[in-house]
Design a protein around this motif. Structure first.
Motif, PDB file in Angstrom:
ATOM      1  N   VAL A  25      -5.646 -55.668  26.078  1.00 34.69           N
ATOM      2  CA  VAL A  25      -5.072 -54.444  26.150  1.00 34.69           C
ATOM      3  C   VAL A  25      -3.684 -54.361  26.825  1.00 34.69           C
ATOM      4  O   VAL A  25      -2.800 -53.479  26.435  1.00 34.69           O
ATOM      5  CB  VAL A  25      -6.019 -53.596  27.371  1.00 34.69           C
ATOM      6  CG1 VAL A  25      -5.619 -52.181  27.643  1.00 34.69           C
ATOM      7  CG2 VAL A  25      -7.359 -53.364  26.456  1.00 34.69           C
TER       8      VAL A  25
ATOM      9  N   VAL B  79      -5.759 -47.996  30.350  1.00 32.56           N
ATOM     10  CA  VAL B  79      -5.892 -47.418  28.755  1.00 32.56           C
ATOM     11  C   VAL B  79      -4.874 -47.735  28.247  1.00 32.56           C
ATOM     12  O   VAL B  79      -3.596 -47.417  28.557  1.00 32.56           O
ATOM     13  CB  VAL B  79      -6.420 -45.948  28.774  1.00 32.56           C
ATOM     14  CG1 VAL B  79      -6.655 -45.360  27.509  1.00 32.56           C
ATOM     15  CG2 VAL B  79      -7.623 -45.775  29.485  1.00 32.56           C
TER      16      VAL B  79
ATOM     17  N   GLN C 120     -15.949 -46.796  30.100  1.00 31.46           N
ATOM     18  CA  GLN C 120     -15.058 -47.555  29.238  1.00 31.46           C
ATOM     19  C   GLN C 120     -15.507 -47.417  27.699  1.00 31.46           C
ATOM     20  O   GLN C 120     -14.680 -47.051  26.953  1.00 31.46           O
ATOM     21  CB  GLN C 120     -15.191 -49.101  29.544  1.00 31.46           C
ATOM     22  CG  GLN C 120     -14.341 -50.183  28.743  1.00 31.46           C
ATOM     23  CD  GLN C 120     -14.448 -51.486  28.871  1.00 31.46           C
ATOM     24  OE1 GLN C 120     -15.474 -51.754  29.484  1.00 31.46           O
ATOM     25  NE2 GLN C 120     -13.306 -52.153  28.645  1.00 31.46           N
ATOM     26  N   ASP C 121     -16.889 -47.400  27.487  1.00 29.82           N
ATOM     27  CA  ASP C 121     -17.067 -46.824  26.162  1.00 29.82           C
ATOM     28  C   ASP C 121     -16.685 -45.637  25.668  1.00 29.82           C
ATOM     29  O   ASP C 121     -16.321 -45.366  24.399  1.00 29.82           O
ATOM     30  CB  ASP C 121     -18.549 -47.019  26.281  1.00 29.82           C
ATOM     31  CG  ASP C 121     -19.076 -48.465  26.189  1.00 29.82           C
ATOM     32  OD1 ASP C 121     -18.368 -49.488  26.038  1.00 29.82           O
ATOM     33  OD2 ASP C 121     -20.246 -48.647  26.418  1.00 29.82           O
TER      34      ASP C 121
ATOM     35  N   ASN D  99     -13.134 -45.467  24.865  1.00 32.59           N
ATOM     36  CA  ASN D  99     -12.710 -46.231  23.726  1.00 32.59           C
ATOM     37  C   ASN D  99     -12.980 -45.561  22.307  1.00 32.59           C
ATOM     38  O   ASN D  99     -12.541 -45.749  21.339  1.00 32.59           O
ATOM     39  CB  ASN D  99     -13.284 -47.601  23.524  1.00 32.59           C
ATOM     40  CG  ASN D  99     -13.053 -48.710  24.419  1.00 32.59           C
ATOM     41  OD1 ASN D  99     -11.677 -48.569  24.726  1.00 32.59           O
ATOM     42  ND2 ASN D  99     -13.698 -49.465  24.749  1.00 32.59           N
TER      43      ASN D  99
ATOM     44  N   LYS E 207      -6.389 -46.876  22.171  1.00 34.43           N
ATOM     45  CA  LYS E 207      -6.450 -48.022  21.192  1.00 34.43           C
ATOM     46  C   LYS E 207      -7.244 -49.200  21.932  1.00 34.43           C
ATOM     47  O   LYS E 207      -7.762 -49.773  21.304  1.00 34.43           O
ATOM     48  CB  LYS E 207      -5.116 -48.536  21.053  1.00 34.43           C
ATOM     49  CG  LYS E 207      -4.859 -49.977  20.251  1.00 34.43           C
ATOM     50  CD  LYS E 207      -3.414 -50.371  20.105  1.00 34.43           C
ATOM     51  CE  LYS E 207      -3.352 -51.304  19.043  1.00 34.43           C
ATOM     52  NZ  LYS E 207      -1.871 -51.647  18.881  1.00 34.43           N
ATOM     53  N   GLY E 208      -7.416 -49.179  23.323  1.00 31.59           N
ATOM     54  CA  GLY E 208      -8.457 -50.095  24.062  1.00 31.59           C
ATOM     55  C   GLY E 208      -8.342 -49.803  25.578  1.00 31.59           C
ATOM     56  O   GLY E 208      -7.384 -49.190  25.889  1.00 31.59           O
ATOM     57  N   SER E 209      -9.436 -50.110  25.969  1.00 32.37           N
ATOM     58  CA  SER E 209      -9.478 -50.033  27.450  1.00 32.37           C
ATOM     59  C   SER E 209     -10.116 -51.118  28.282  1.00 32.37           C
ATOM     60  O   SER E 209     -10.481 -51.955  27.428  1.00 32.37           O
ATOM     61  CB  SER E 209     -10.346 -48.900  27.829  1.00 32.37           C
ATOM     62  OG  SER E 209     -11.643 -49.009  27.552  1.00 32.37           O
ATOM     63  N   SER E 210      -9.814 -51.439  29.628  1.00 33.34           N
ATOM     64  CA  SER E 210     -10.032 -52.577  30.268  1.00 33.34           C
ATOM     65  C   SER E 210     -10.307 -52.364  31.760  1.00 33.34           C
ATOM     66  O   SER E 210      -9.848 -51.361  32.353  1.00 33.34           O
ATOM     67  CB  SER E 210      -8.902 -53.418  30.266  1.00 33.34           C
ATOM     68  OG  SER E 210      -9.098 -54.528  30.963  1.00 33.34           O
TER      69      SER E 210
END
Length: 803
Positions: free
Chosen positions: A547, A630, A493-494, A497, A503-506
């Motif tokens: 996200v 993502v 995840q890091d 990102n 833009k963002g992840s989960s």
């Protein structure tokens, strides 16, 4: 004599080329559709028919019914049932147990080679190979799966795991399976792969005895009668005289014995014949809906019936033109039976030619509808069943199509026919009555197909355009390795990102909208008591809400403590709370403990629009995250971004196969079956209209030619072009009107049931019914009007010169 029949038949066919072409094209369309559907149905019913005593083999299924009316069928069974079924159900010869493994990493100890993940591995007991025997290349079938940590593999996997090694020499080699734990197994047997069509895709069989401890049984869901897992499969082989009804009666008694009657749910077991597994819950996505399959059969029969009716209609209309031929034959001593055989021979020759053209068309249809055909489907034109089709089908079709026209033709009175009398009697004519009714049936089918296609498309467009309550644009996802290390998931995840395209992840247990479903019960405090609420549960991280663009109504979206949960607006509605702020910090009983609501999010469609939005709870348990989602930044090159994401994934999980997909494509799959039905009906609609148009073209041409003198006389007496067109068209206007009325009712009942399957649906669009009727009316009037116009424009002197 037979040669003479064919010679005369060929001359008649070549003499009237337009009639012959219309017959061949119409029949060939019907035959090609029937042939393709025949092969699809044959393929679907060919699965697992090669097993010995297949009629005695059953899979045990579970049905869980809740007091609220919801019911959940499951092809799995609770683990304890497999231990007692042969003792508590009489008439069982053998039982076989499977516990299917998904995404299990395979490692060959020799050379420490990682073979990737497999969905074709399962725990199996020795009874499984007693029910489904195979040819053994090495090992003892009676003992190979008796001991823990034993494994039997197929020949194809032997070549993959140990290239060039003979089966007997591979025995004793170690293969490691990484699931919840590391399972080290010794190879104890090699069996041949199935070459026939089968739903049993498994290639690795780990001994069931490997599941030994209570902890392992609990992990695989085999510890309790209350745990029903689709991975836990149970098969039985019954005695020859034991019926499925008797098995079901015995299984009802087993359920009554082991489940309490006062529970909120009722569990029952049923026996499913082996022949039905392909049409239910199987081990791949290759299952075929019997409803869809039966629908194909009906469509094929309707198209063929339209082509046959077309043939009968046109032949009876043109029979009068062959009256003199019949009169001469009868005068020269021809018997009626011989005339019938002559006309049937002509029909048979037409059908043979149409079959040849149809076999060419069927390859075009197969290519056109390749995406709708089952995986692995192939047509062997020289297969036994197809050879029988070639021999039997043309004969049956010739009899059905040709018997009535041949009876009409052979029944003419030779004296009247030779005098040139075109009508044997005045008043009611059964032939005219029949032709009109056949035309009505053709147009009714066409109108019904058009209505179905338009309404299905209208509803699908409606559900596709509805707001889902979250942002599905530019979102990609991929699955995570089963039971992955939480630290590795956070590392992935890091890394994602940090990428400029992201833009963002989960991380989560499932996608924001999918076919997966986790349900549970929760208890909301109400005064001094509790209110039980069944809820949908999602396992998510703190970034899931942002996200996926789900509106947050109150509180926070971060789940930091294990006792914190998020709920949706429908959950608060069940609690009698209207203001989301009032729901914050409310403590409920859920998941075996007290949980505190720290955030409230708006309702969103986590499943198909066929279902109502349920009360929902979001909780967090990183150990069981299975998906990474993502959100891409705007203006990205999607292909390049996809490649970058997969590269990052591979750097964290080098032994995994990563593929990022778009969320909107996954959501579109919710209605794939509906789209398939719509497109198949659309194709049937086109064919039905085409066949009807061809029949109407030939029939109206012949009918107007018969009335050419009447038209000329009316024109001489001063009738205008509009009056002549109206005179001829009004009959067809009435026929289409009757066809519309006959088409509306079956279309309405089918669509009513189909639309009722959607929680969010359009009202019945009756205007589409009217448009369908008007469309067919317009086509009909254009064809008839064209012929009428040509006839009205003809010089009356040319038509009446012999009067």
């Amino acid at each position: 004599m037979l040669k003479n029949y064919f010679t005369i038949a060929w001359r008649n066919l070549t003499r009237n080329r337009l009639r012959t072409a219309i017959h061949i094209l119409g029949l060939s369309l019907g035959i090609s559709i029937c042939f393709l559907i025949f092969n699809v149905v044959w393929h679907a019913n060919s699965f697992d028919r090669f097993h010995p005593d297949r009629d005695q083999i059953f899979r045990i299924n579970t049905l869980t019914e809740y007091t609220g009316g919801a019911s959940y069928p499951n092809s799995g069974t609770p683990g304890p049932l497999g231990e007692v079924i042969d003792a508590e159900v009489s008439g069982i010869i053998a039982k076989g147990r499977l516990n299917i493994l998904y995404q299990t990493l395979v490692v060959v100890s020799e050379g420490n080679r990682v073979m990737g993940r497999s969905d074709k591995s399962t725990f199996a007991d020795p009874g499984f190979f007693q029910i489904f025997p195979r040819k053994w290349l090495a090992g003892n079938p009676n003992s190979a799966l008796l001991k823990p940590n034993s494994v039997v593999i197929t020949e194809s996997n032997l070549e993959r795991y140990f290239p060039g090694v003979e089966p007997i020499d591979a025995l004793g080699k170690e293969i490691i399976w990484i699931d919840r734990d590391t399972i080290r197994t010794q190879l104890t047997g090699v069996v041949e792969d199935y070459t026939e069509n089968t739903d049993f895709i498994f290639k690795n069989f780990i001994s069931y005895a490997t599941i030994q401890t209570e902890e392992q049984k609990e992990w695989y869901g085999l510890h309790s009668w209350g745990n029903v897992n689709s991975s836990s499969q149970l098969f039985i082989k019954a005695e020859p005289l034991i019926s499925i009804e008797k098995l079901d009666e015995s299984l009802i008694k087993v359920a009554e014995k082991h489940y309490e009657k006062d529970q909120e749910s009722k569990t029952s077991f049923t026996a499913e014949p082996l022949s039905e597994i392909h049409f239910g819950q199987n081990y791949t996505d290759s299952s075929v809906s019997k409803v869809f399959l039966n629908g194909l059969i009906y469509i094929g029969l309707i198209i063929l019936a339209l082509a046959t009716l077309n043939f009968i209609n046109l032949e009876t209309a043109q029979a009068i033109s062959r009256a003199k031929e019949v009169g001469i034959r009868k005068t020269l001593g021809g018997r009626r039976v011989e005339l019938i055989l002559q006309f049937l021979t002509e029909t048979y020759l037409l059908v043979i030619l149409a079959t040849g053209v149809g076999l060419v068309l069927v390859e075009f249809l197969r290519t056109l509808f390749i995406s709708y055909l089952p995986d692995g489907f192939a047509m062997d034109f020289f297969a036994i069943q197809n050879v029988v089709f070639y021999l039997v089908f043309p004969i049956l079709l010739s009899i059905v199509s040709g018997i009535y026209p041949s009876m009409i033709l052979s029944g003419y009175d030779p004296q009247r026919a030779l005098k040139g009398e075109k009508l044997a009697h005045q008043g009611f004519s059964f032939g005219v009555f029949l032709r009109k009714n056949l035309t009505v049936l053709q147009f009714s089918s066409s109108i019904a197909f058009i209505i179905l296609v338009l309404v299905l498309n209208y509803q699908i467009r409606f559900v596709s355009s509805q707001p889902l309550g979250f942002d599905k644009g530019a979102i990609m996802y991929s699955s995570l390795p089963f039971m992955s290390d939480p630290d590795k998931m956070v590392q992935l995840q890091d890394r994602l990102n940090l990428n400029s395209a992201v833009k963002g992840s989960s991380l989560s247990g499932s996608l924001v909208s999918s076919t997966s479903l986790w349900t549970s019960d929760s208890y909301i405090p109400v005064d001094t008591t509790e209110k039980q609420v069944y809820v949908q549960v999602m396992n998510v991280d703190s970034a899931f809400i942002s996200v996926n663009g789900i509106p947050l109504l109150a509180g926070k979206s971060q789940l930091i403590q294990t006792d914190e949960i998020l709920v949706n607006k429908n959950f608060l509605k069940e609690a009698g709370i209207t203001d989301p702020e009032e729901g914050l910090n409310l403590e409920i009983r859920f998941g075996g403990g007290q949980k505190k609501i720290v955030g409230v999010f708006d309702n969103f469609h986590s499943r198909t629009l066929r279902e109502e939005i349920q009360p929902m709870i979001m909780t967090t348990n990183p150990k069981f995250f299975q998906s990474v989602t993502v959100k891409l930044a705007s203006g990205q090159n999607l292909a390049a971004a996809k490649q970058e994401l997969e590269t990052i994934y591979k750097s964290i999980y080098p032994y995994e196969t990563a593929e990022f997909k778009f969320l909107d494509e996954q959501i579109a799959q919710f209605y794939a079956e509906d789209l398939r039905i719509r497109n198949v009906l659309g194709a049937a609609c086109v064919l039905a209209i085409l066949i009807s148009i061809m029949g109407l073209f030939a029939l109206s041409s012949h009918t107007i030619a018969q009335r050419s003198k009447e038209i000329s006389i009316r024109k001489v007496l001063g009738a205008s072009l509009a009056q002549i067109l109206g005179l001829i068209s009004k009959e067809y206007f009435l026929l289409v009107g009757v066809s519309f009325l006959l088409a509306v009712f079956p279309a309405y009942y089918f669509l009513r049931d189909w639309l009722d399957g959607f929680e969010y649906r359009v009202e019945m669009p009756y205007f589409l019914f009217v448009l369908s009727g008007l469309g067919v009316m317009l086509i009909c009037l254009l064809i008839v009007g064209l012929h009428s116009y040509i006839a009205a424009q003809t010089n009356p002197a040319k038509v009446l010169k012999d009067e």
